[in-house]
Scaffold this motif. Structure first.
Motif, PDB file in Angstrom:
ATOM      1  N   ALA A 115      -7.311   4.533  -8.605  1.00 41.13           N
ATOM      2  CA  ALA A 115      -6.316   4.122  -7.944  1.00 41.13           C
ATOM      3  C   ALA A 115      -5.233   3.903  -6.873  1.00 41.13           C
ATOM      4  O   ALA A 115      -5.091   3.448  -5.885  1.00 41.13           O
ATOM      5  CB  ALA A 115      -5.208   3.777  -9.248  1.00 41.13           C
ATOM      6  N   ARG A 116      -4.946   5.276  -7.139  1.00 42.29           N
ATOM      7  CA  ARG A 116      -4.079   5.908  -5.765  1.00 42.29           C
ATOM      8  C   ARG A 116      -5.342   6.412  -4.532  1.00 42.29           C
ATOM      9  O   ARG A 116      -5.055   5.805  -3.321  1.00 42.29           O
ATOM     10  CB  ARG A 116      -3.884   7.050  -5.989  1.00 42.29           C
TER      11      ARG A 116
ATOM     12  N   ALA B 233       1.702   8.354  -6.985  1.00 41.47           N
ATOM     13  CA  ALA B 233       2.485   9.706  -6.682  1.00 41.47           C
ATOM     14  C   ALA B 233       3.618  10.072  -8.267  1.00 41.47           C
ATOM     15  O   ALA B 233       3.517  11.571  -8.870  1.00 41.47           O
ATOM     16  CB  ALA B 233       1.784  10.456  -6.105  1.00 41.47           C
ATOM     17  N   ASP B 234       4.406   9.292  -8.338  1.00 42.45           N
ATOM     18  CA  ASP B 234       5.426   9.868  -9.199  1.00 42.45           C
ATOM     19  C   ASP B 234       4.763   9.581 -10.262  1.00 42.45           C
ATOM     20  O   ASP B 234       5.606  10.265 -10.938  1.00 42.45           O
ATOM     21  CB  ASP B 234       6.454   8.867  -8.453  1.00 42.45           C
ATOM     22  N   ARG B 235       4.059   8.467 -10.617  1.00 43.06           N
ATOM     23  CA  ARG B 235       4.284   8.276 -12.279  1.00 43.06           C
ATOM     24  C   ARG B 235       3.206   9.096 -12.628  1.00 43.06           C
ATOM     25  O   ARG B 235       3.094  10.233 -13.706  1.00 43.06           O
ATOM     26  CB  ARG B 235       3.522   6.722 -12.246  1.00 43.06           C
TER      27      ARG B 235
ATOM     28  N   THR C 126       0.943  -1.400  -0.027  1.00 42.98           N
ATOM     29  CA  THR C 126      -0.164   0.387  -0.339  1.00 42.98           C
ATOM     30  C   THR C 126       0.947   1.278  -0.094  1.00 42.98           C
ATOM     31  O   THR C 126       0.764   2.191  -0.940  1.00 42.98           O
ATOM     32  CB  THR C 126      -0.969   0.009   1.734  1.00 42.98           C
ATOM     33  N   ALA C 127       1.415   1.114   1.045  1.00 40.13           N
ATOM     34  CA  ALA C 127       2.756   2.314   1.286  1.00 40.13           C
ATOM     35  C   ALA C 127       2.732   3.039  -0.091  1.00 40.13           C
ATOM     36  O   ALA C 127       3.614   4.119  -1.111  1.00 40.13           O
ATOM     37  CB  ALA C 127       3.478   2.639   2.443  1.00 40.13           C
ATOM     38  N   TRP C 128       4.145   1.933  -0.988  1.00 35.27           N
ATOM     39  CA  TRP C 128       5.045   1.906  -1.643  1.00 35.27           C
ATOM     40  C   TRP C 128       3.706   2.040  -3.106  1.00 35.27           C
ATOM     41  O   TRP C 128       4.466   2.852  -3.795  1.00 35.27           O
ATOM     42  CB  TRP C 128       5.254   0.256  -1.955  1.00 35.27           C
ATOM     43  N   ALA C 129       2.703   1.704  -3.185  1.00 39.29           N
ATOM     44  CA  ALA C 129       1.813   1.642  -4.439  1.00 39.29           C
ATOM     45  C   ALA C 129       1.380   3.254  -4.000  1.00 39.29           C
ATOM     46  O   ALA C 129       1.168   4.109  -5.121  1.00 39.29           O
ATOM     47  CB  ALA C 129       0.914   0.172  -4.524  1.00 39.29           C
ATOM     48  N   ALA C 130       0.968   3.777  -3.166  1.00 33.89           N
ATOM     49  CA  ALA C 130       0.795   4.981  -3.433  1.00 33.89           C
ATOM     50  C   ALA C 130       1.648   5.871  -3.500  1.00 33.89           C
ATOM     51  O   ALA C 130       1.225   7.260  -4.770  1.00 33.89           O
ATOM     52  CB  ALA C 130      -0.202   4.843  -1.861  1.00 33.89           C
TER      53      ALA C 130
ATOM     54  N   TYR D  62      -6.165   3.319  -2.944  1.00 32.48           N
ATOM     55  CA  TYR D  62      -5.398   2.502  -1.955  1.00 32.48           C
ATOM     56  C   TYR D  62      -5.513   3.421  -0.315  1.00 32.48           C
ATOM     57  O   TYR D  62      -5.111   2.488   0.265  1.00 32.48           O
ATOM     58  CB  TYR D  62      -4.258   2.675  -2.357  1.00 32.48           C
ATOM     59  N   LEU D  63      -5.209   4.582  -0.962  1.00 31.74           N
ATOM     60  CA  LEU D  63      -5.458   5.652   0.498  1.00 31.74           C
ATOM     61  C   LEU D  63      -6.310   4.990   1.551  1.00 31.74           C
ATOM     62  O   LEU D  63      -6.113   5.413   2.576  1.00 31.74           O
ATOM     63  CB  LEU D  63      -5.280   7.189   0.074  1.00 31.74           C
ATOM     64  N   ALA D  64      -7.739   5.164   0.601  1.00 31.38           N
ATOM     65  CA  ALA D  64      -8.675   4.489   1.084  1.00 31.38           C
ATOM     66  C   ALA D  64      -9.207   3.346   1.866  1.00 31.38           C
ATOM     67  O   ALA D  64     -10.068   2.954   2.803  1.00 31.38           O
ATOM     68  CB  ALA D  64     -10.220   5.284   0.330  1.00 31.38           C
TER      69      ALA D  64
END
Length: 300
Positions: free
Chosen positions: A281-282, A249-251, A241-245, A285-287
């Motif tokens: 998608a992000r 954001a970077d992409r 989760t943390a990595w993907a979010a 993840y955050l929710a």
């Protein structure tokens, strides 16, 4: 628990549904030679790293592929230093080519690789790119991921990168992965937007750019049951989760900064859809409504 099943309206035409969705998202892939020239001009590189923008790699892009390669290389293999591998849902073949190159760079010889995809047009584009790159040990197979025309125990490793949400019957896909693997063989599965908590579903905002007939979700406990029924053991779940979010954001930052150049390659409609897809998608993840995950498992 509620899981989306093949009875969903429109699901019977999955080749057409998936083709139309990805055609809208990546129209430039269907004229890949011209797109390749544009990308080489933009990046200054013609190798696999320079052509990442050409190859569809899902929400996680090459960084997700790096995680798959690392998991394969880290798996206990005894004296095995040469393998045969298969990707289920290989699309335009970008992830397969990239991961094979990473495995080779890591000292693991890939004798033969198979990319399996349901959409004939995707397989055709992938095969053309593979030929142009001189990849004589890579084979594209146009077939359902639940009925792969390879014999039992044909490969050492199976992976699924960004394609898990595109399988209406993921339990059968895992069973087919198990059939394809030799005893003790490894499965690496990346869940980008396909895994939910046991209670709750993605938001309607997410569904605006991830339509139900294209993207299917499964609750976590159901997925674990599917692994068991398919005969997998040593199932390990890694929460991303943390990595993907942070990655998305970077992409999104890259899409914003280089928008003009990317529009020149893909077109403004496709770039806006990519932006909206990654943003949605992000937010999930955050929710906590989607669970980005890397699974590893062994065929018992």
């Amino acid at each position: 628990m509620a899981t989306e099943h093949p009875a969903v309206t429109g699901i019977g035409d999955q080749p057409g549904i998936q083709y139309r969705y990805h055609r809208n998202l990546f129209p430039a892939m269907h004229n890949w030679e011209e797109t390749e020239r544009s990308i080489v001009e933009f990046t200054g590189e013609s190798g696999s790293d320079g052509l990442l923008g050409l190859d569809q790699m899902g929400h996680f892009g090459p960084q997700g592929c790096d995680r798959v390669a690392a998991a394969v290389l880290a798996a206990p293999g005894g004296s095995v230093n040469a393998v045969e591998v298969c990707e289920l849902g290989s699309g335009f073949g970008g992830a397969l080519r990239y991961i094979v190159d990473r495995l080779t760079a890591g000292g693991l010889e890939v004798r033969r690789s198979y990319g399996v995809d349901l959409v004939a047009e995707h397989c055709s584009v992938s095969a053309a790119i593979s030929r142009a790159q001189g990849r004589v040990t890579m084979t594209e197979i146009c077939a359902s991921a639940t009925e792969v025309p390879l014999p039992d125990a044909a490969v050492d490793t199976v992976w699924i990168t960004g394609s898990m949400p595109h399988f209406p019957d993921p339990g059968s896909v895992l069973s087919e992965a198990s059939r394809l693997l030799r005893r003790g063989g490894r499965l690496v599965l990346v869940e980008e937007v396909s895994l939910t908590p046991d209670r709750g579903q993605p938001s309607e905002a997410f569904r605006l750019v991830h339509p139900r007939e294209v993207f299917f979700t499964t609750p976590l406990s159901d997925r674990l049951d599917q692994f068991t029924r398919a005969g997998f053991v040593d199932v390990q779940r890694h929460d991303l989760t943390a990595w993907a979010a942070a990655l998305l954001a970077d992409r999104l930052k890259v899409v914003r900064i280089f928008r003009g150049s990317i529009v020149g390659i893909y077109g403004s409609v496709a770039v806006d859809l990519i932006r909206d897809t990654l943003t949605a998608a992000r937010d999930e993840y955050l929710a906590g409504r989607l669970l980005p995950t890397l699974f590893t498992a062994r065929r018992g």
